[in-house]
Design a protein around this motif. Sequence first.
Motif, PDB file in Angstrom:
ATOM      1  N   GLU A 129      -6.758 -17.745  45.779  1.00 25.17           N
ATOM      2  CA  GLU A 129      -6.686 -16.317  45.495  1.00 25.17           C
ATOM      3  C   GLU A 129      -5.666 -16.512  45.913  1.00 25.17           C
ATOM      4  O   GLU A 129      -4.512 -15.418  44.967  1.00 25.17           O
ATOM      5  N   GLU A 132       0.175 -18.952  48.632  1.00 24.75           N
ATOM      6  CA  GLU A 132       0.591 -19.882  49.259  1.00 24.75           C
ATOM      7  C   GLU A 132      -0.350 -19.646  50.846  1.00 24.75           C
ATOM      8  O   GLU A 132      -0.013 -19.574  51.947  1.00 24.75           O
ATOM      9  N   GLU A 144     -13.213 -26.989  40.968  1.00 28.13           N
ATOM     10  CA  GLU A 144     -12.261 -27.200  40.407  1.00 28.13           C
ATOM     11  C   GLU A 144     -11.217 -28.248  40.001  1.00 28.13           C
ATOM     12  O   GLU A 144     -10.935 -28.586  39.197  1.00 28.13           O
TER      13      GLU A 144
ATOM     14  N   SER B  76       1.817 -31.669  39.694  1.00 24.89           N
ATOM     15  CA  SER B  76       1.366 -30.792  40.848  1.00 24.89           C
ATOM     16  C   SER B  76       2.379 -30.855  42.352  1.00 24.89           C
ATOM     17  O   SER B  76       2.196 -29.581  42.453  1.00 24.89           O
ATOM     18  N   ASP B  77       3.725 -31.790  41.691  1.00 25.44           N
ATOM     19  CA  ASP B  77       4.597 -31.188  42.909  1.00 25.44           C
ATOM     20  C   ASP B  77       5.004 -29.592  42.784  1.00 25.44           C
ATOM     21  O   ASP B  77       5.458 -28.988  43.702  1.00 25.44           O
ATOM     22  N   ALA B  80       2.953 -27.330  43.668  1.00 26.77           N
ATOM     23  CA  ALA B  80       3.201 -27.079  45.217  1.00 26.77           C
ATOM     24  C   ALA B  80       4.631 -26.685  45.596  1.00 26.77           C
ATOM     25  O   ALA B  80       3.861 -26.631  46.846  1.00 26.77           O
ATOM     26  N   ARG B  85       5.742 -21.471  44.337  1.00 30.21           N
ATOM     27  CA  ARG B  85       5.328 -20.893  44.551  1.00 30.21           C
ATOM     28  C   ARG B  85       4.996 -18.789  44.974  1.00 30.21           C
ATOM     29  O   ARG B  85       4.375 -17.877  44.775  1.00 30.21           O
ATOM     30  N   ARG B  86       6.676 -18.972  45.996  1.00 29.81           N
ATOM     31  CA  ARG B  86       6.774 -17.676  45.994  1.00 29.81           C
ATOM     32  C   ARG B  86       7.386 -17.016  45.290  1.00 29.81           C
ATOM     33  O   ARG B  86       6.956 -15.404  45.458  1.00 29.81           O
ATOM     34  N   ALA B  92       3.682 -21.855  38.994  1.00 30.60           N
ATOM     35  CA  ALA B  92       2.555 -22.600  39.998  1.00 30.60           C
ATOM     36  C   ALA B  92       0.902 -22.332  39.024  1.00 30.60           C
ATOM     37  O   ALA B  92       0.024 -22.980  38.483  1.00 30.60           O
ATOM     38  N   ARG B  93       1.085 -21.125  38.711  1.00 31.61           N
ATOM     39  CA  ARG B  93      -0.609 -20.777  38.182  1.00 31.61           C
ATOM     40  C   ARG B  93      -0.508 -21.663  36.363  1.00 31.61           C
ATOM     41  O   ARG B  93      -1.299 -21.585  36.204  1.00 31.61           O
ATOM     42  N   LEU B  96      -1.497 -25.085  37.017  1.00 31.86           N
ATOM     43  CA  LEU B  96      -2.315 -25.527  38.190  1.00 31.86           C
ATOM     44  C   LEU B  96      -3.744 -25.095  36.782  1.00 31.86           C
ATOM     45  O   LEU B  96      -4.789 -25.320  36.938  1.00 31.86           O
ATOM     46  N   ALA B  99      -4.416 -29.408  32.521  1.00 31.63           N
ATOM     47  CA  ALA B  99      -5.192 -30.211  32.517  1.00 31.63           C
ATOM     48  C   ALA B  99      -5.660 -30.790  33.897  1.00 31.63           C
ATOM     49  O   ALA B  99      -6.725 -30.035  34.218  1.00 31.63           O
ATOM     50  N   SER B 100      -5.660 -32.219  34.482  1.00 27.57           N
ATOM     51  CA  SER B 100      -6.539 -32.478  35.437  1.00 27.57           C
ATOM     52  C   SER B 100      -5.918 -32.486  36.883  1.00 27.57           C
ATOM     53  O   SER B 100      -4.629 -32.715  36.684  1.00 27.57           O
ATOM     54  N   ARG B 104      -1.726 -34.005  36.521  1.00 29.96           N
ATOM     55  CA  ARG B 104      -1.270 -33.245  37.077  1.00 29.96           C
ATOM     56  C   ARG B 104       0.456 -34.439  37.889  1.00 29.96           C
ATOM     57  O   ARG B 104       1.114 -33.504  37.706  1.00 29.96           O
ATOM     58  N   SER B 236     -12.301 -25.443  33.288  1.00 31.10           N
ATOM     59  CA  SER B 236     -11.458 -25.763  33.329  1.00 31.10           C
ATOM     60  C   SER B 236     -11.766 -27.237  32.621  1.00 31.10           C
ATOM     61  O   SER B 236     -12.072 -27.605  31.945  1.00 31.10           O
ATOM     62  N   THR B 330      -2.557 -11.255  43.349  1.00 36.44           N
ATOM     63  CA  THR B 330      -2.464 -12.394  43.360  1.00 36.44           C
ATOM     64  C   THR B 330      -2.774 -12.990  42.236  1.00 36.44           C
ATOM     65  O   THR B 330      -1.863 -14.768  42.089  1.00 36.44           O
ATOM     66  N   ARG B 331      -4.126 -13.030  41.800  1.00 37.57           N
ATOM     67  CA  ARG B 331      -4.155 -14.201  40.789  1.00 37.57           C
ATOM     68  C   ARG B 331      -4.699 -13.897  39.275  1.00 37.57           C
ATOM     69  O   ARG B 331      -5.439 -12.758  39.371  1.00 37.57           O
TER      70      ARG B 331
END
Lengths: 180, 331
Positions: A129, A132, A144, B76-77, B80, B85-86, B92-93, B96, B99-100, B104, B236, B330-331
């Motif tokens: 969700e 962070e 997932e 992936s890096d 993350a 992310r901020r 980032a979304r 994510l 792929a898998s 990533r 997924s 947020t998602r």
Amino acid sequence: MDAEITLTVDGQRRTVTVDTRTTLLDALRERLGVTNPKKGCDHGQCGSCTVLLDGRRHLTCLALAVAHDGAEVTTAGGLSGPDGALHPVQQAFLEHDGCQCGYCTPGQVCSAVGVLDEIRQGHASHVSEDLEAEPGLTDEEVRERMSGNLCRCGAYAGILAAVKQAGEQAGEQAGQEGAA
Amino acid sequence: MKELTYHRAEDAASAVALVTGDPDARFLGGGTNLVDHLKLGVTSPTTLVDVSRLPMDEVAELPDGGLRVGANVRNSDLAAHPAVRRGWPVVARALLAGASGQIRNQATTGGNLLQRTRCVYFQDVTTPCNKREPGTGCSAIGGYGRYNAVLGASEACVTTHPSDLAVGLAAVDATVVVLGAGGERRVPMGDFHRLPSDRPEQDTTLAHGELVTAVELPASAVARRSTYRKARDRASYAFALVSVAAGVDLDDDGRVRDVRIAWGGVAHKPWRAAVAEEALRGKFLSEESVREAAEAELAAAVTDEQTAYKVPMVRNLTALTLTSLAEGATR
């Protein structure tokens, strides 16, 4: 073209000459006799060839061996302790019957070790969700994160329970060490 | 697979020189797409120049608040990274959603943008495909067409671009930094990929031998309040049927000060929905206003019975994405 490469596989340093077209999977299986990583689809769709490459889960079918000269490879067979004691993830797969025919199991186990490490490092997933926040060890998160590993027998219920148990054990252990 | 000469690049400039001088040479990054294509016979280079160990693996914050992402930063890096992310959650979304976990960890930022279509005919060397073999025809026209484009397609090619990341980058106005034999140039994301026209073999505007060295993300209010949603056949590990990268900045009255919308799964390149964005500026954001704006953009869509579903799907997904962003999701 041939190239000499050196890999550290499950703690053993191995040097081998490979054709530059050889995948890391074929180098491990056909040249070094390390048959823990399995060839399923050979196209990056099934995850059965997963190993830990320099500590992170990685497909070996979509990697050329020559490009990974010097790498450290840990297969599912290299996860157990020197005395043969099973890795907590391996033990959990046994306890929850996360295997059926067993063909996907080494890839599942390596991927699960990677998943738990990624969660420990706080990496979010597609279903988190909050990007962070600390990710939880929920069914949704584990499903997932393990989606790159297919099991044609359909042992997913056991695999899910095994990954969660190993993750919870690791969390408890970290908590005890933190308190001590 | 043809005999393959392998070079490990010493530095970016010599890698560029090697590939520029040899039409049968290719750069090798994470390999997740190229190694598969070598096996399938989709491409048959005689030389690979491995750039995966070049020191282009850092994410650096820029003085103006932006971010410079090295081309070798793994998917992936990047997903993350705390700053991503901020400040750029859509990036980032998008990562994510693709792929898998294993892929990533392998796939690079530059390579992700250069991955090729997953059109079944492009990957099946026994069938005609203008992208793989120019002039042979397009098997997807009148063939299996569920994933085909609905915007900007041509008679030569109706495929879609497969990257999720590229859609996120298009939404935040990223710039791709490219090194060629003549030096460095900077390409806005909107100009990086191209529509197929009569040259579908060209996915991008890069010349042979040009190397992606970095991607730069400018900071903005719309990037900070952004997200990515993807509709697909499985929950997924599947390519998009359609996807939406969106960001919004609302004024105190709740009107749209600025908005970004980019679509995946609809065109040969990430589709920046500029008509829809313009229609929304200054308006109150509601399910209705977003649907209307999306429909204005989709007036140009061309569909058949296999792709007709994409028009309402991308319209509704855009409305869902933007209204949930406006509500603070947020998602």
